[in-house]
Write an enzyme that holds these catalytic residues in place. Structure first.
Site, PDB file in Angstrom:
ATOM      1  N   LYS A  77     -12.642  63.629 -30.426  1.00 42.23           N
ATOM      2  CA  LYS A  77     -12.236  64.935 -30.934  1.00 42.23           C
ATOM      3  C   LYS A  77     -12.804  65.172 -32.336  1.00 42.23           C
ATOM      4  O   LYS A  77     -13.375  66.225 -32.623  1.00 42.23           O
ATOM      5  CB  LYS A  77     -10.705  65.047 -30.939  1.00 42.23           C
ATOM      6  CG  LYS A  77     -10.189  66.363 -31.477  1.00 42.23           C
ATOM      7  CD  LYS A  77      -9.755  66.211 -32.912  1.00 42.23           C
ATOM      8  CE  LYS A  77      -9.442  67.555 -33.524  1.00 42.23           C
ATOM      9  NZ  LYS A  77      -9.047  67.399 -34.931  1.00 42.23           N
ATOM     10  N   ASP A 104      -8.057  69.593 -29.016  1.00 42.38           N
ATOM     11  CA  ASP A 104      -6.924  69.076 -29.780  1.00 42.38           C
ATOM     12  C   ASP A 104      -5.641  69.519 -29.099  1.00 42.38           C
ATOM     13  O   ASP A 104      -5.665  70.052 -28.001  1.00 42.38           O
ATOM     14  CB  ASP A 104      -6.979  69.601 -31.208  1.00 42.38           C
ATOM     15  CG  ASP A 104      -6.985  71.112 -31.221  1.00 42.38           C
ATOM     16  OD1 ASP A 104      -6.517  71.726 -30.255  1.00 42.38           O
ATOM     17  OD2 ASP A 104      -7.459  71.699 -32.204  1.00 42.38           O
TER      18      ASP A 104
END
Length: 210
Positions: A120, A138
């Site tokens: 991420k 996220d």
DNA sequence: ATCCCGAGGG
DNA sequence: CCCTCTGGAT
């Protein structure tokens, strides 16, 4: 969600916010990387409050490496998970100096080799600093993708692959920020503000908060 | 699957 | 009080 609806979905977000940008505060790719590492399970407001003083006093990897774990911890101890983050950011700064001349590497493998940097975080840096069409999934994007029916999936990896597949190329560069902002201010985790949602009629959520 | 862990909101 | 916030490493 049908391709036609997906296109309409992003057309509206794009019209409302043509040039979306991160709400994290940073002046260099290195500062962006640090801010994103600090933002894990924390709000950007909290991160900015800490990094404003940190980057003012210690703006470079050299400075943060010299600051040390305990020194860094004093700046960031208002952010959740700070002991782990302090260790990672100091180690990360030293590795950047050793392996990359103090620069932030442009490739995923080198980024993910840094402590505290997973997929991420690497996706965020690749997108924001290097303008690659990655979509970092996220907590917000995972929720929005599933709720709306835009990109359903039981894992963040599945949602990311789905998004890369369904988001038209012209919207892919900014898709990350548009979805984040939608999740943060409208499609909120607790009480989604469906009444003011720009894509209300396109959404598949069965429990609309009206 | 579990641990890391502070601030803000409801 | 409980939940959430731009997760990652073990």
């Amino acid at each position: 969600m049908s391709p036609k609806k997906v296109r309409e979905f992003f057309s509206r977000l794009a019209a409302a916010n043509p040039e979306p940008k991160s709400e994290l505060e940073y002046a260099t790719p290195f500062q962006l990387l640090v801010a994103v590492v600090l933002s894990a399970q924390a709000t950007d407001k909290g991160v900015n409050r800490a990094t404003r003083a940190l980057f003012r006093d210690h703006p470079t990897p050299q400075a943060i490496a010299a600051l040390g774990v305990e020194g860094l911890a004093e700046y960031i101890n208002t952010i959740g998970l700070y002991p782990t983050k302090a260790k990672n950011v100091v180690a990360l700064s030293r590795l950047l100096l050793e392996r990359h001349g103090g620069d932030v590497p442009h490739d995923r493998a080198a980024l993910e080799a840094l402590p505290g940097v997973g997929r991420k975080t690497a996706n965020v840096v690749l997108n924001i600093a290097f303008h690659e069409p990655t979509i970092a999934v996220d907590t917000h994007i995972f929720r929005v993708g599933n709720r709306t029916g835009l990109a359903p999936g039981s894992t963040v990896e599945a949602v990311e692959q789905k998004l890369l597949k369904v988001v038209p190329a012209e919207f892919r560069l900014h898709a990350h920020h548009w979805l984040i902002l939608l999740g943060r201010y409208t499609c909120k985790a607790r009480s989604p503000d469906c009444v003011h949602c720009p894509v209300f009629d396109l959404c598949a959520c069965k429990e609309k908060n009206v």
